[in-house]
Write an enzyme that holds these catalytic residues in place. Structure first.
Site, PDB file in Angstrom:
ATOM      1  N   CYS A  35       0.808  -1.229   0.000  1.00 34.88           N
ATOM      2  CA  CYS A  35       0.000   0.000   0.000  1.00 34.88           C
ATOM      3  C   CYS A  35       0.834   1.268   0.000  1.00 34.88           C
ATOM      4  CB  CYS A  35      -0.908  -0.016   1.216  1.00 34.88           C
ATOM      5  SG  CYS A  35      -2.086  -1.334   1.105  1.00 34.88           S
TER       6      CYS A  35
ATOM      7  N   ASN B  96     -10.065  -0.013  -0.109  1.00 33.70           N
ATOM      8  CA  ASN B  96      -8.608   0.075  -0.123  1.00 33.70           C
ATOM      9  C   ASN B  96      -8.110  -0.586  -1.401  1.00 33.70           C
ATOM     10  OD1 ASN B  96      -5.885  -0.416   0.180  1.00 33.70           O
ATOM     11  ND2 ASN B  96      -6.020  -0.968   2.340  1.00 33.70           N
TER      12      ASN B  96
ATOM     13  N   HIS C  13      -2.753   7.302   1.311  1.00 36.71           N
ATOM     14  CA  HIS C  13      -3.275   5.989   0.926  1.00 36.71           C
ATOM     15  C   HIS C  13      -4.670   5.840   1.538  1.00 36.71           C
ATOM     16  CE1 HIS C  13      -4.003   1.828   0.412  1.00 36.71           C
ATOM     17  NE2 HIS C  13      -3.665   1.479   1.637  1.00 36.71           N
TER      18      HIS C  13
HETATM   19  O1  LIG Z   1     -11.894  -3.908  12.889  1.00 34.51           O
HETATM   20  C1  LIG Z   1     -11.971  -2.644  12.960  1.00 34.51           C
HETATM   21  O2  LIG Z   1     -12.699  -1.984  13.685  1.00 34.51           O
HETATM   22  C2  LIG Z   1     -11.072  -1.870  12.036  1.00 34.51           C
HETATM   23  C3  LIG Z   1     -11.264  -2.255  10.563  1.00 34.51           C
HETATM   24  C4  LIG Z   1     -10.388  -1.379   9.696  1.00 34.51           C
HETATM   25  N1  LIG Z   1      -9.030  -1.297  10.208  1.00 34.51           N
HETATM   26  C5  LIG Z   1      -7.989  -1.174   9.369  1.00 34.51           C
HETATM   27  C6  LIG Z   1      -6.679  -1.175   9.855  1.00 34.51           C
HETATM   28  C7  LIG Z   1      -5.638  -1.086   8.959  1.00 34.51           C
HETATM   29  C8  LIG Z   1      -5.906  -0.999   7.623  1.00 34.51           C
HETATM   30  C9  LIG Z   1      -4.831  -0.949   6.642  1.00 34.51           C
HETATM   31  C10 LIG Z   1      -4.706  -2.016   5.763  1.00 34.51           C
HETATM   32  C11 LIG Z   1      -3.694  -2.030   4.824  1.00 34.51           C
HETATM   33  C12 LIG Z   1      -3.563  -3.209   3.944  1.00 34.51           C
HETATM   34  O3  LIG Z   1      -3.534  -2.811   2.654  1.00 34.51           O
HETATM   35  C13 LIG Z   1      -2.811  -0.959   4.724  1.00 34.51           C
HETATM   36  C14 LIG Z   1      -2.919   0.111   5.609  1.00 34.51           C
HETATM   37  C15 LIG Z   1      -3.920   0.101   6.572  1.00 34.51           C
HETATM   38 CL1  LIG Z   1      -4.036   1.415   7.676  1.00 34.51          CL
HETATM   39  C16 LIG Z   1      -7.223  -0.993   7.194  1.00 34.51           C
HETATM   40  N2  LIG Z   1      -8.238  -1.069   8.062  1.00 34.51           N
HETATM   41  C17 LIG Z   1      -8.787  -1.118  11.633  1.00 34.51           C
HETATM   42  C18 LIG Z   1      -9.639  -2.078  12.423  1.00 34.51           C
END
Ligand SMILES: O=C(O)C1CCN(c2ccc(-c3cc(CO)ccc3Cl)cn2)CC1
Length: 323
Positions: free
Chosen positions: A111, A280, A250
């Site tokens: 990413c 994403n 990103h």
């Molecule tokens: O479960 C929850 O409440 C939430 C659900 C959503 N979360 C996240 C955490 C990290 C990422 C993420 C992923 C990548 C991979 O490409 C790169 C960069 C990031 Cl910052 C995406 N979402 C946090 C917990």
């Protein structure tokens, strides 16, 4: 580093999958997904692969700039979801558009792939060895996620975006960058692991090709480390956070971007987001956002723009550009 982004373009699959449609597929809901991520929709391929999305971006870039494919010195594609290991996706694009004078290769920084790829492309121009380049971030993450796993499949989407870069005498281009890797935390984002086995010792490592992430771990990593990297890039550029007109981060998670804006004491208007529509899309996310802003006249000459990437590796990158 005097260079300029001559054109931008994007290509996302037609097929839109809403959070409500995912609810039919697995035990999730818009009420769970949207507040945590800022995502309502994502685009998913029906018959295209990564190279097809990238080729559409390439064709749009050439059409928009009036350049011919033969003007290109190189084509770089940043992707963590290539069609194949061989031929690499940039080479497929080079063949498709018949850019007979261009060499081509892929980079993979997950990413952070847009910022890392932009850094590689700009380095080729700074070297003085090349004058015109094409750089594309392209992903089909839908082939890497387990669509039964509601913790990650709801986060990702497919898409591509790219830029044409050219050396210039004008006072514009890359002001500074800061790229960092944190390999000791690499287990936090896993995907695309294929079986390591041979005829002599049988299977060496388990086969699980799917996306897994320590969401909370990545979240705290991003909110803790990204500001430090961005501050280093600003310091190298001799700028403050107030001097930056737009922060193109990103598009992984809306709350992470909100926390970045707060950390830098900047209004959310400086941190445009579009994960609501695309999810994403890893190396493509910043490229898609840049093209949407460019096409709606929000990127004005003279603007200072910060590109910020963070994710798999783990890796982080920031570049400061003068438009
Ligand atoms: O479960 C929850 O409440 C939430 C659900 C959503 N979360 C996240 C955490 C990290 C990422 C993420 C992923 C990548 C991979 O490409 C790169 C960069 C990031 Cl910052 C995406 N979402 C946090 C917990």
């Amino acid at each position: 580093e005097k260079m300029k982004i001559v054109a931008t373009a994007r290509q996302v699959p037609e097929r839109v999958v809403t959070n409500d449609e995912l609810t039919d597929l697995m035990d999730t809901s818009d009420e769970w997904i949207y507040p945590r991520t800022g995502i309502h929709n994502r685009h998913v391929v029906t018959d295209e692969n990564t190279s097809d999305l990238a080729t559409s971006v390439a064709e749009k870039l050439l059409a928009e700039s009036g350049w011919s494919a033969n003007d290109l010195d190189f084509i770089i594609v940043s992707t963590m979801s290539p069609d194949a290991l061989s031929p690499h996706t940039a080479a497929i694009v080079q063949g498709n558009i018949e850019a007979t004078n261009a060499f081509a290769f892929d980079v993979n920084a997950a990413c952070s792939g847009f910022v890392y790829g932009l850094s590689v492309a700009s380095a080729f121009l700074s070297s003085g060895r090349y004058q015109k380049g094409m750089f594309i971030g392209a992903e089909v993450l839908s082939k890497l996620v387990d669509w039964q796993d509601r913790t990650v499949s709801v986060l990702f989407g497919d898409g591509a975006g790219g830029v044409l870069l050219e050396k210039t005498e004008e006072q514009k281009g890359l002001l500074a960058e800061e790229l960092q890797a944190y390999g000791d935390s690499g287990e936090a984002i896993l995907t695309g692991r294929f079986a390591n086995k041979n005829a002599f010792v049988g299977e060496i490592s388990p086969l699980d090709p799917y996306f897994h992430q320590d969401g909370r771990g990545v979240y705290s990593f991003a909110t803790r480390e990204v500001p430090k990297v961005l501050n280093k890039a600003l310091e190298k550029a001799g700028l403050t956070a107030d001097d930056v007109d737009l922060y193109l981060a990103h598009q992984a998670n809306h709350r992470i971007i909100e926390s970045m804006a707060k950390n830098f004491g900047q209004p959310m208007e400086k941190f445009p987001t579009n994960m609501v529509e695309y999810g994403n899309t890893s190396a493509a996310s910043t490229a898609i956002l840049l093209d949407e802003l460019q096409k709606t006249g929000k990127i004005k000459p003279g603007m200072t723009v910060a590109f910020v990437g963070f994710g798999g590796g783990l890796a982080i990158g920031a570049q400061i550009w003068q438009f």
